[in-house]
Design a protein around this motif. Sequence first.
Motif, short mmCIF file in Angstrom:
data_model
loop_
_atom_site.label_atom_id
_atom_site.label_comp_id
_atom_site.label_asym_id
_atom_site.label_seq_id
_atom_site.Cartn_x
_atom_site.Cartn_y
_atom_site.Cartn_z
N GLU A 13 13.38 -4.32 -8.98
CA GLU A 13 12.05 -4.80 -8.61
C GLU A 13 11.00 -4.37 -9.64
O GLU A 13 10.14 -5.16 -10.05
CB GLU A 13 11.72 -4.23 -7.22
N LEU B 71 11.03 -11.24 -5.68
CA LEU B 71 10.99 -10.04 -4.85
C LEU B 71 11.27 -10.43 -3.40
O LEU B 71 10.52 -11.21 -2.81
CB LEU B 71 9.63 -9.35 -4.95
N PRO B 72 12.35 -9.91 -2.83
CA PRO B 72 12.77 -10.36 -1.50
C PRO B 72 11.78 -10.01 -0.39
O PRO B 72 11.75 -10.67 0.64
CB PRO B 72 14.10 -9.62 -1.28
N LYS B 73 10.95 -8.97 -0.63
CA LYS B 73 10.03 -8.55 0.44
C LYS B 73 8.81 -9.44 0.52
O LYS B 73 8.10 -9.45 1.52
CB LYS B 73 9.56 -7.12 0.18
N ASN C 89 -5.35 -3.53 -3.84
CA ASN C 89 -4.06 -4.18 -3.79
C ASN C 89 -2.93 -3.17 -3.80
O ASN C 89 -1.95 -3.27 -3.06
CB ASN C 89 -3.91 -5.06 -5.02
N ARG D 203 14.71 0.51 -6.18
CA ARG D 203 13.74 -0.53 -6.55
C ARG D 203 13.68 -0.74 -8.05
O ARG D 203 12.74 -1.37 -8.54
CB ARG D 203 12.36 -0.15 -6.03
N ARG E 233 -6.21 -16.31 -6.96
CA ARG E 233 -4.75 -16.16 -6.94
C ARG E 233 -4.12 -17.21 -6.06
O ARG E 233 -3.17 -17.89 -6.43
CB ARG E 233 -4.39 -14.77 -6.40
N HIS F 127 9.94 0.51 5.58
CA HIS F 127 10.99 1.51 5.88
C HIS F 127 10.44 2.47 6.90
O HIS F 127 10.16 3.63 6.58
CB HIS F 127 11.40 2.28 4.62
N LYS G 62 2.51 -1.44 2.78
CA LYS G 62 3.53 -2.42 3.14
C LYS G 62 4.92 -1.81 2.91
O LYS G 62 5.83 -1.96 3.73
CB LYS G 62 3.35 -3.67 2.27
N GLU G 63 5.02 -1.12 1.81
CA GLU G 63 6.32 -0.50 1.46
C GLU G 63 6.69 0.57 2.48
O GLU G 63 7.84 0.67 2.90
CB GLU G 63 6.20 0.12 0.05
N ILE H 25 -1.80 -10.79 -9.92
CA ILE H 25 -2.25 -9.49 -9.41
C ILE H 25 -2.41 -8.53 -10.57
O ILE H 25 -3.41 -7.83 -10.70
CB ILE H 25 -1.25 -8.96 -8.37
#
Lengths: 244, 451
Positions: B356, A97-99, B5, B353, A120, B17, B12-13, A111
């Motif tokens: 992903e 995952l690039p992020k 989490n 995504r 973890r 953006h 974060k997502e 996770i």
Amino acid sequence: MALLELRDVHKTYHLGGEEIRALDGVSMDIEAGEFISIIGPSGSGKSTLMHILGCLDSPSRGTIKLDGLMIEKATSRQLASIRNQKIGFVFQFFNLLPKLNVLQNVELPMIYAGANAKERRDRAMEALQLVQLENRAKHRPSQLSGGQQQRVAIARALVNSPRIVFADEPTGNLDSHTGEAILNLFRTLTQQGRTIVLVTHDPEIAALTPRRIEIRDGKISVKVDPRLAGLDRVPAVAEPGKAA
Amino acid sequence: MNLWNTIAVGFKEIWAHKSRSLLTMLGIVLGVASLVAMAALVKGMENGMRESMVAMGGADKVLLEDQEVPPEQEHLAEEAPGRTMLDVISLRRSAPLLKLVSPEMELDYTTITHEDKMVNPSECVGVWPAVLDMNLHTLEHGRFFTDLDEENANSVCVIGTGIRDELFGTPEKAGREIVPIGEVININGQPFTIVGMFTRYEGEMDRKLRELAKSKPAEKQAGPSRMKGWGRRGGWAFTRKNMTVYMPLNTAWLKFRSSSGTNGMPDPRLSSIDVKVSDMNRLEPALQQARNVMMMTHRGIEDFNFRTQENQLDTINQQIRNARLSGGIIAAISLLVGGIGIMNIMLASINERIREIGICKAVGASGFSIFLQILVESMALSILGAVAGIGASYGLVKIMAAITPTGNAPVITTDAMFVAVGFSAAVGIFAGLFPAIKAARLHPIQALRYE
């Protein structure tokens, strides 16, 4: 009992009314600790076989038993948990995952397993040490070379201590030198007792593994592995096995 | 995957953006801001209405009115006594559920003069001191009538500031407070001494108008001094209250009714009796009690009637409900439109995504955790938008108050905030549902192969 048992597995796709038999009655066993390559030209069904072995897909017909669990009856939720706990994947295009940074990428399976943050971190660092990338933990995948990225992917595949690791053309996107290093890493891992299945179209790479299974037109080519000659013709024996 | 989490990844997502998330949120921000601001406007309106209701004497005031005798008592019409002091005394003695009984004897067509000025009061009434509590008057200067004034029927009066303004000039023009206590004015030609003056009654709107006028220099008027326009200024309830002239009841009776009586006695009929009940929750029994007493004093002739402010209260509530409903629907629609914006962006977001999602599924994410992830993101967007919207509503309310400086000030209520946040959270869930289901259903292999 074998780690993974396939009995008369079929997979058919319907594409515009046409029936495509990607797998046509495959039966095979994989023992724990084996280093196997599945080899075949493109379109032979080897990827489909890997997907089914890796619980990413379910067969149209036939039975699969992984670690004593009947897979073909599992729900998608159970399959997700099996993938999470018992299986690791390494892909041709690394699929990081690039992020996320390297450490977070390696943490990802844990996770979903519900491990706490400290566990973890510790286990991800252990896995990174295994592939000698612990000093790159905070880097982004885009800051790493192809070989390094693939090693991160291997660390991710190993982090939940799976029973079996599938590698789909792991060297396909790497130069031969780096590819060799990756294959050596796999060899080292098998020497530590891990089960690794290498999917490739390259006979040279396949030659490195002690056992090879050749797929052609959705069938196992008998010549390569005479041990399975008998099994192949036995009709699907519905073993009164336990459900997954 | 635990919720904490999921939320962290969701934020974060959104952070990744920034401009896209901001634009997406804008719909919710505007929706929430308009919802909260609308509720604030309606609240301001409601405050204004309640204010003038209080100016008219409050919700617990009941008027005892004259009424034509009912048809079956037609033959007794000549015997109808009308409302007299006998009723007042009996009610005070025998109707304990009434808190206040205030007799009034109003003088019709009164003209008040002082030197060269003349004014027609809104009401010129002979009263008991009970009227202060009845009509919620506040005496600011001087005194109210004493028992001696009442007994001797003294020619004294208490005036509202409106009368003062007309006869003695306004403090705005004079630049100082004018207190005409001790001055003598003529009511229908009879001299009366001013002994007290009420405070100035004004609504929020009047007060703002006055302050606005104060802050702006007065325009120079060309030509002779004149009023511009006939319209009533401000709330009529307040204007009316300021134009009041009160005198002792006996004074009104003896000085102004002596010529209209029979048998040499001045006309004893009161023009109205106002009562206040001691407990609004026991309005019904209190009115029944008052009716029983009145039936005795009127010898069974039902020539009276009660009028409560319940209708007025209902009307106010009805109007508020209507305003709230229509404004609420418009705001809700704009929130919904904001929600559709979120849905649109979430769909676009999961589309880019897909790979992903495939990776996550391959390493063991269940459909449910993907579903939750998308839903949390969409909810986080909408709740962030709602919080920003509440901030924006303060600005919006300020702008609205600045545009209409004389209107009732909008009041932001916490109720409206909770409703807005709750509603936008619901919109967030609703908007995220479809994209989340779509993402959760993605087949891992097809997702992985997606380019």
